[in-house]
Design a protein around this motif. Structure first.
Motif, PDB file in Angstrom:
ATOM      1  N   ALA A 173       0.821  -1.212   0.000  1.00 58.91           N
ATOM      2  CA  ALA A 173       0.000   0.000   0.000  1.00 58.91           C
ATOM      3  C   ALA A 173       0.856   1.265   0.000  1.00 58.91           C
ATOM      4  N   LEU A 174       2.092   1.138   0.495  1.00 64.85           N
ATOM      5  CA  LEU A 174       3.028   2.261   0.501  1.00 64.85           C
ATOM      6  C   LEU A 174       3.922   2.270  -0.735  1.00 64.85           C
ATOM      7  N   GLY A 175       3.642   1.383  -1.674  1.00 61.30           N
ATOM      8  CA  GLY A 175       4.389   1.362  -2.922  1.00 61.30           C
ATOM      9  C   GLY A 175       5.651   0.530  -2.900  1.00 61.30           C
ATOM     10  N   VAL A 176       5.795  -0.348  -1.896  1.00 61.05           N
ATOM     11  CA  VAL A 176       6.996  -1.171  -1.758  1.00 61.05           C
ATOM     12  C   VAL A 176       6.616  -2.640  -1.910  1.00 61.05           C
ATOM     13  N   THR A 177       7.307  -3.346  -2.779  1.00 61.09           N
ATOM     14  CA  THR A 177       7.046  -4.768  -2.997  1.00 61.09           C
ATOM     15  C   THR A 177       8.151  -5.598  -2.373  1.00 61.09           C
ATOM     16  N   ILE A 178       7.777  -6.528  -1.512  1.00 59.08           N
ATOM     17  CA  ILE A 178       8.724  -7.525  -1.038  1.00 59.08           C
ATOM     18  C   ILE A 178       8.228  -8.888  -1.510  1.00 59.08           C
ATOM     19  N   ALA A 179       9.110  -9.858  -1.490  1.00 59.67           N
ATOM     20  CA  ALA A 179       8.777 -11.178  -2.036  1.00 59.67           C
ATOM     21  C   ALA A 179       7.591 -11.795  -1.313  1.00 59.67           C
ATOM     22  N   ASP A 180       6.844 -12.597  -2.044  1.00 55.24           N
ATOM     23  CA  ASP A 180       5.745 -13.369  -1.470  1.00 55.24           C
ATOM     24  C   ASP A 180       6.325 -14.654  -0.892  1.00 55.24           C
ATOM     25  N   ALA A 181       5.815 -15.070   0.258  1.00 55.32           N
ATOM     26  CA  ALA A 181       6.257 -16.343   0.832  1.00 55.32           C
ATOM     27  C   ALA A 181       5.833 -17.514  -0.040  1.00 55.32           C
TER      28      ALA A 181
END
Length: 323
Positions: A173-181
């Motif tokens: 929601a803040l525009g940051v993508t981290i990997a999906d588990a």
């Protein structure tokens, strides 16, 4: 709205204090003092002959007079549950998320884990979702969670599993993508958290620590928007209860599925995106058919899910005010 549970009150107060008085998250947190009752439980068990609990009871006595450290309080809660559950074989949630525990602690003070023995209903969990606090449930005996009976340890790890996906969605929601588990779909379309290359389950929270820390102010603003959105929607649904009670109940269930079960951040633009099609309603129908929530949810709500989705969209867009 009905009075908030103790856990919701603590979560709300702690969120506000951390917004107003920043802390590095490692010092004493007065709001964590309530976990001292775990020492009482440990002392009672030790007094009953289980001396394994004596060190836990003694730990609280060594805490400074000005309060307990956040990480010490959460570790005490985890260690108590692990001892309660020592006779059980670790389950699937432990396998998936136990390795995330230290990184989850390191998210403080942006995201705080709050151990609690209190039983929370769907409204409680929605209201907590809109704070900087993520509840970690503590149980003394096996308890239903996600349609299955979980041992006390599995119940705790199940809640940590929710924490990490909520963190991932808040960052999105803040525009940051981290990997999906979860990895890519296999030949059958199924997805797993197990990495075939390493033979271990994927961990994702290490990537969130710095990303959240540098966006602390933005995350606080996001949670303020989430609180406003959840409060406004719940108040609107209460106004509908007299004349359209089943639809309002189905709408609350839908909101719970989207924001708690699927972890999406409860702000208007994300809720509109998730409610624009029938995907979540289809998932809820499947869960109701197999009694995923047991007796806590009326399976007849399945007939009202389309109207519930419309009700939520109307409330989000201020097209109705309820009666």
């Amino acid at each position: 709205m009905p009075d908030a549970s103790t856990t919701v009150q603590i979560a709300t107060a702690l969120t506000r204090r951390l917004m107003d008085s920043p802390t590095d998250g490692t010092g004493p947190m007065p709001e964590m003092a309530f976990v001292q009752h775990i020492a009482t439980r440990a002392a009672w068990r030790a007094g009953g002959g289980d001396r394994r609990f004596e060190p836990l009871a003694a730990r609280v006595g060594a805490w400074p007079n000005d309060g307990c450290r956040y990480d010490a309080a959460v570790r005490l809660a985890r260690d108590y549950v692990m001892l309660v559950d020592a006779a059980h074989v670790p389950g699937p949630y432990a396998a998936r998320v136990a390795a995330e525990f230290d990184d989850a602690l390191a998210l403080a003070p942006v995201v705080i884990m709050l151990p609690s023995f209190e039983t929370l209903d769907m409204v409680d969990l929605l209201r907590v979702r809109a704070t900087a606090v993520r509840v970690i449930g503590l149980r003394e005996r096996a308890t239903d969670a996600d349609g299955a009976l979980c041992t006390p340890a599995e119940f705790l790890w199940h809640d940590l599993d929710h924490v990490r996906f909520m963190v991932r969605e808040d960052l999105a929601a803040l525009g940051v993508t981290i990997a999906d588990a979860y990895g890519a779909p296999d030949a059958t379309g199924g997805r797993s958290t197990l990495d075939d290359a390493t033979g271990t389950h994927r961990c994702i929270l290490a990537a969130a620590i710095t990303a959240l820390a540098v966006r602390r102010a933005a995350h606080a603003r996001l949670m303020l928007r989430a609180t406003h959105t959840v409060d406004r929607l719940l108040a609107g649904l209460i106004r509908f209860e007299r004349d359209r009670g089943q639809v309002a109940a189905a709408a609350r269930l839908t909101l719970f599925e989207v924001c708690h079960e699927k972890s999406f951040t409860p702000v208007p633009e994300i809720l509109r995106r998730e409610l624009v099609n029938d995907a979540h309603a289809a998932k809820i129908r499947h869960k109701l058919a197999r009694r995923f929530w047991g007796d806590a949810v009326d399976p007849s709500l399945a007939a009202h899910l389309d109207a519930a989705r419309t009700m939520l969209m109307d409330l989000l867009d201020d097209r109705v005010r309820g009666t």
